[in-house]
Scaffold this motif. Structure first.
Motif, PDB file in Angstrom:
ATOM      1  N   GLY A  46       0.796  -1.228   0.000  1.00 22.40           N
ATOM      2  CA  GLY A  46       0.000   0.000   0.000  1.00 22.40           C
ATOM      3  C   GLY A  46       0.821   1.267   0.000  1.00 22.40           C
ATOM      4  N   LEU A  47       2.074   1.175   0.438  1.00 13.04           N
ATOM      5  CA  LEU A  47       2.940   2.358   0.453  1.00 13.04           C
ATOM      6  C   LEU A  47       3.457   2.706  -0.935  1.00 13.04           C
ATOM      7  CD1 LEU A  47       5.051   1.841   3.700  1.00 13.04           C
ATOM      8  CD2 LEU A  47       3.189   3.467   3.321  1.00 13.04           C
ATOM      9  N   ARG A  51      -1.229   0.700   9.803  1.00 14.87           N
ATOM     10  CA  ARG A  51      -2.449   1.162  10.479  1.00 14.87           C
ATOM     11  C   ARG A  51      -3.538   1.485   9.465  1.00 14.87           C
ATOM     12  NH1 ARG A  51      -2.209   2.907  15.843  1.00 14.87           N
ATOM     13  NH2 ARG A  51      -3.930   4.317  15.364  1.00 14.87           N
ATOM     14  N   LEU A  52      -3.160   2.137   8.370  1.00 12.35           N
ATOM     15  CA  LEU A  52      -4.140   2.466   7.345  1.00 12.35           C
ATOM     16  C   LEU A  52      -4.626   1.219   6.612  1.00 12.35           C
ATOM     17  CD1 LEU A  52      -2.541   5.737   5.962  1.00 12.35           C
ATOM     18  CD2 LEU A  52      -4.711   5.546   7.184  1.00 12.35           C
ATOM     19  N   ALA A  53      -3.737   0.255   6.429  1.00 17.02           N
ATOM     20  CA  ALA A  53      -4.156  -0.993   5.786  1.00 17.02           C
ATOM     21  C   ALA A  53      -5.241  -1.687   6.590  1.00 17.02           C
ATOM     22  CB  ALA A  53      -2.952  -1.923   5.617  1.00 17.02           C
ATOM     23  N   SER A  54      -5.160  -1.591   7.914  1.00 12.19           N
ATOM     24  CA  SER A  54      -6.165  -2.248   8.750  1.00 12.19           C
ATOM     25  C   SER A  54      -7.484  -1.486   8.790  1.00 12.19           C
ATOM     26  CB  SER A  54      -5.623  -2.431  10.177  1.00 12.19           C
ATOM     27  OG  SER A  54      -5.453  -1.173  10.814  1.00 12.19           O
ATOM     28  N   SER A  55      -7.432  -0.165   8.592  1.00 13.49           N
ATOM     29  CA  SER A  55      -8.661   0.633   8.680  1.00 13.49           C
ATOM     30  C   SER A  55      -9.267   0.971   7.323  1.00 13.49           C
ATOM     31  CB  SER A  55      -8.393   1.935   9.442  1.00 13.49           C
ATOM     32  OG  SER A  55      -7.432   2.730   8.768  1.00 13.49           O
ATOM     33  N   VAL A  56      -8.426   1.068   6.282  1.00 13.94           N
ATOM     34  CA  VAL A  56      -8.907   1.446   4.949  1.00 13.94           C
ATOM     35  C   VAL A  56      -8.892   0.256   3.999  1.00 13.94           C
ATOM     36  CG1 VAL A  56      -8.465   2.928   2.940  1.00 13.94           C
ATOM     37  CG2 VAL A  56      -8.107   3.815   5.254  1.00 13.94           C
ATOM     38  N   GLY A  57      -7.799  -0.482   4.024  1.00 15.66           N
ATOM     39  CA  GLY A  57      -7.601  -1.600   3.114  1.00 15.66           C
ATOM     40  C   GLY A  57      -6.138  -1.701   2.764  1.00 15.66           C
ATOM     41  N   ARG A  58      -5.704  -2.901   2.361  1.00 16.83           N
ATOM     42  CA  ARG A  58      -4.289  -3.117   2.072  1.00 16.83           C
ATOM     43  C   ARG A  58      -3.806  -2.214   0.961  1.00 16.83           C
ATOM     44  NH1 ARG A  58      -1.007  -6.522  -0.984  1.00 16.83           N
ATOM     45  NH2 ARG A  58      -2.804  -7.286  -2.167  1.00 16.83           N
ATOM     46  N   LEU A  59      -4.665  -1.957  -0.021  1.00 21.71           N
ATOM     47  CA  LEU A  59      -4.385  -1.022  -1.097  1.00 21.71           C
ATOM     48  C   LEU A  59      -5.461   0.053  -1.106  1.00 21.71           C
ATOM     49  CD1 LEU A  59      -3.533  -3.458  -4.047  1.00 21.71           C
ATOM     50  CD2 LEU A  59      -1.927  -2.307  -2.527  1.00 21.71           C
TER      51      LEU A  59
END
Length: 299
Positions: A230-231, A271-279
């Motif tokens: 995702g980064l 943290r964003l992958a867990s709340s928004v999605g891996r991508l």
């Protein structure tokens, strides 16, 4: 596994707790002044990403220098910052003459504790001319990102006068360009490539792809596997450069700042992958996660 990879320390929160950042001061001056220089008519947002990331990592005072046409909007978006509008060239980038000694930009950079150069810049000849005028007199920590790496591509000794007080933050394509190497070769042995660039440039190198390799000029090496795919999104590298700059401004040495920054950047992505999605999360969402990750590590 290459010989370089076998030498690497894997970065974890536990490793960083044993290598704590300098304690923050109580005022904005005590936590350091950052100066972020970059941007263009076509890429004004890169400076915003780097500048906010510097503050989110704990720096106390923010100064930004960007093109005159985009400076007012950036000043509104960054009410915490001093924003200096710079003359532009015909391409919409920063006029290289702005880097002359005695200029407003030169004085602003000289007064900062850490200077980030290159984010969002365009036009390699103009950027090289700007940095060749601006950087040689500097004595504080310098962070070069994106096209800001071009002077090092031309001359590996460009930052030798800083005696290690510099960090380069290339992505894998930029790492290959600076080394004059094939990108596939660099991808196969990113650890060795990062170590080689650190040796040549006498700078700390934080090279990112699906994982981050951090190489010190003395040969030490770290691997950070946080963050994931995702980064790999527009603007993510600008955020990393800003975190490095902010940590340097608040007193971390360049090697420590690069190692911590890669982990903060990666964990913010986790943290964003867990709340928004891996991508699908955005680079602009990363800076707000950095203080939370810092708090988790420093508990």
């Amino acid at each position: 596994m290459s010989g370089a990879e076998r030498d690497a320390v894997t970065v974890t929160s536990a490793v960083l707790r044993r290598w704590p950042l300098p304690p923050p001061g109580v005022g904005k001056e005590a936590r350091g002044r950052t100066c972020v220089v970059g941007g263009s008519d076509r890429t004004p947002g890169a400076v915003l990403l780097a500048a906010e990331a510097a503050l989110r990592s704990g720096a106390g005072k923010l100064q930004v220098a960007t093109t005159a046409s985009t400076a007012p909007a950036l000043g509104v978006a960054l009410p915490e910052a001093l924003v200096l509008g710079l003359a532009q060239n015909a391409d919409g980038g920063i006029d290289p003459a702005c880097g002359a000694q005695g200029s407003e930009l030169a004085e602003l950079a000289a007064g900062a504790h850490a200077v980030c150069l290159g984010v969002g810049t365009i036009g390699e000849p103009a950027v090289v001319a700007l940095l060749e005028a601006l950087v040689p007199p500097l004595e504080q920590t310098v962070v070069l990102d994106a096209l800001g790496l071009a002077p090092v591509t031309r001359d590996a000794t460009f930052l030798h006068h800083l005696r290690g007080a510099a960090v380069l933050t290339p992505n894998l394509n930029e790492l290959a360009i600076v080394l004059g190497a094939d990108e596939e070769e660099v991808t196969r042995d990113t650890a060795g490539a990062a170590r080689e660039l650190a040796r040549r440039s006498r700078c700390t190198v934080a090279a990112g792809g699906g994982e981050s390799w951090i190489a010190a000029p003395d040969g030490r090496l770290w691997l950070d596997v946080s963050g994931g795919a995702g980064l790999g999104v527009s603007g993510s590298g600008d955020v990393l450069a800003g975190i490095v700059t902010g940590l340097c401004a608040r007193g971390a040495d360049p090697v420590q700042a690069a190692v911590w920054a890669c982990h903060l950047h990666g964990r913010a992505g986790d943290r964003l992958a867990s709340s928004v999605g891996r991508l699908g999360f955005l680079a602009r969402e990363l800076p707000a996660e950095v203080p939370r990750v810092l708090a988790e590590i420093e508990v």
